[in-house]
Design an enzyme around this catalytic site. Sequence first.
Site, PDB file in Angstrom:
ATOM      1  N   ASP A  83       0.669  -1.284   0.126  1.00 38.03           N
ATOM      2  CA  ASP A  83      -0.040   0.043  -0.110  1.00 38.03           C
ATOM      3  C   ASP A  83       0.723   1.313  -0.007  1.00 38.03           C
ATOM      4  O   ASP A  83       1.889   1.459   0.406  1.00 38.03           O
ATOM      5  CB  ASP A  83      -1.019   0.187   1.177  1.00 38.03           C
ATOM      6  N   HIS A  98       2.333   3.313  -8.713  1.00 32.26           N
ATOM      7  CA  HIS A  98       2.296   1.861  -9.300  1.00 32.26           C
ATOM      8  C   HIS A  98       3.454   1.267  -9.931  1.00 32.26           C
ATOM      9  O   HIS A  98       3.870   0.138  -9.755  1.00 32.26           O
ATOM     10  CB  HIS A  98       1.217   1.447 -10.067  1.00 32.26           C
ATOM     11  N   LEU A 124      10.113 -20.973  -4.761  1.00 31.80           N
ATOM     12  CA  LEU A 124       9.191 -19.813  -4.137  1.00 31.80           C
ATOM     13  C   LEU A 124       7.840 -19.977  -4.822  1.00 31.80           C
ATOM     14  O   LEU A 124       7.822 -19.855  -5.980  1.00 31.80           O
ATOM     15  CB  LEU A 124       9.815 -18.606  -4.137  1.00 31.80           C
TER      16      LEU A 124
HETATM   17  C1  IPE Z   1      -5.579  -2.631  -0.121  1.00 28.06           C
HETATM   18  O1  IPE Z   1      -5.116  -1.407  -0.521  1.00 28.06           O
HETATM   19  C2  IPE Z   1      -5.770  -3.358  -1.425  1.00 28.06           C
HETATM   20  C3  IPE Z   1      -4.317  -3.505  -2.141  1.00 28.06           C
HETATM   21  C4  IPE Z   1      -3.119  -3.369  -1.685  1.00 28.06           C
HETATM   22  C5  IPE Z   1      -4.504  -4.344  -3.246  1.00 28.06           C
HETATM   23  P1  IPE Z   1      -6.241  -0.273  -0.510  1.00 28.06           P
HETATM   24  O2  IPE Z   1      -5.309   1.207  -0.610  1.00 28.06           O
HETATM   25  O3  IPE Z   1      -7.237  -0.425  -1.658  1.00 28.06           O
HETATM   26  O4  IPE Z   1      -6.834  -0.350   1.022  1.00 28.06           O
HETATM   27  P2  IPE Z   1      -7.796   0.598   1.630  1.00 28.06           P
HETATM   28  O5  IPE Z   1      -9.016   0.991   0.839  1.00 28.06           O
HETATM   29  O6  IPE Z   1      -7.054   2.016   1.968  1.00 28.06           O
HETATM   30  O7  IPE Z   1      -8.291   0.043   2.968  1.00 28.06           O
HETATM   31  C1  IPE Z   2      -1.560   0.358  -3.270  1.00 24.32           C
HETATM   32  O1  IPE Z   2      -1.227   1.756  -3.341  1.00 24.32           O
HETATM   33  C2  IPE Z   2      -1.964  -0.354  -4.537  1.00 24.32           C
HETATM   34  C3  IPE Z   2      -3.332  -0.703  -4.901  1.00 24.32           C
HETATM   35  C4  IPE Z   2      -4.254  -0.709  -4.196  1.00 24.32           C
HETATM   36  C5  IPE Z   2      -3.540  -1.301  -6.100  1.00 24.32           C
HETATM   37  P1  IPE Z   2      -2.599   2.789  -3.579  1.00 24.32           P
HETATM   38  O2  IPE Z   2      -2.925   3.107  -4.874  1.00 24.32           O
HETATM   39  O3  IPE Z   2      -3.857   2.122  -2.774  1.00 24.32           O
HETATM   40  O4  IPE Z   2      -1.833   4.047  -2.811  1.00 24.32           O
HETATM   41  P2  IPE Z   2      -2.559   5.015  -1.720  1.00 24.32           P
HETATM   42  O5  IPE Z   2      -2.865   4.125  -0.587  1.00 24.32           O
HETATM   43  O6  IPE Z   2      -3.482   5.855  -2.140  1.00 24.32           O
HETATM   44  O7  IPE Z   2      -1.205   5.719  -1.378  1.00 24.32           O
HETATM   45 MG    MG Z   3      -3.955   2.570  -0.621  1.00 30.08          MG
END
Ligand code: IPE
Ligand code: IPE
Ligand code: MG
Length: 268
Positions: free
Chosen positions: A41, A58, A152
């Site tokens: 995240d 990303h 793995l």
């Molecule tokens: C959780 O991250 C999902 C992934 C890392 C794929 P999100 O950024 O979507 O989660 P919330 O919405 O903040 O809980």
């Molecule tokens: C995690 O990073 C990637 C996915 C959920 C696909 P985010 O895109 O949620 O990044 P933040 O949390 O908005 O910074």
């Molecule tokens: Mg996120």
Amino acid sequence: MAKLIHFDSFAHLATFEKKMSNLQESTHNTKIPKHIAIIMDGNGRWAQQYGKERSFGHENGVQSVREALEGCIEKGVKFLTLYAFSTENWDRPKDEISSLMELLVSSIDTEIPTMIKHNIKLVTLGDLSTLKPEVEDRIRQAIEHTSHCDGLNLVVALSYSGRWDITRAVKNISAQIALNKLQPSDITESTISNYLSTAGIPDPELLIRTSGELRISNFLLWQMAYTELYFTPVLWPDFKKEHLFAAIEEFARRERRFGKTGEQLTNN
Ligand code: IPE
Ligand code: IPE
Ligand code: MG
């Protein structure tokens, strides 16, 4: 009285020594989790720091996936599950979804030779039927190409959520009951585990979530009943091997009691 104190302090010393030896053992990396799950995240916030689009975050997260893979191989971790896209992530802006999907397939495509070289087997969890057919095809191909690997296991959770997984298991169990192939009284916890998309994969022992968020976000709900949770403020694109190792070291220091008392563990 003096005798009693003497006796007690020896008892404490023995417990202390046992704890120290457990600690030494663990810091010598004997307590390596077999299965690590990661909620990757913070990509969007990372990009924001540089005044860039979320997709930039990303893209930079891909290097962290490599770091995690290398680290797991070095430490002998058998399963690494990465939460790549949740069921709820379908509610994101369309542009972000398409750029994520493109990045996902292009990274998987480019990494296939490296995965084979390092004996990494790719598997997925989630509802692949929700993906565009060409995305689904390319993922299935990658799964096929690495199916002979036995190092793995890289488990990518894609269009996945814990509730989706449990709902699907309940539907499939009910269908078996309707066909009279399963009796309700025969259902055990193992039956449920075997109907989940993680059947055959041990439960994760360690969950790492980056970016400082303190939640599970509908990840492996059933499977994480006794998982050790590790939260780090590091944003996913900044996540390096040493961050993984720090999490593993912290895991090794934890006392996993599974409902028992600390004394029971020390005495066994
Ligand atoms: C959780 O991250 C999902 C992934 C890392 C794929 P999100 O950024 O979507 O989660 P919330 O919405 O903040 O809980
Ligand atoms: C995690 O990073 C990637 C996915 C959920 C696909 P985010 O895109 O949620 O990044 P933040 O949390 O908005 O910074
Ligand atoms: Mg996120």
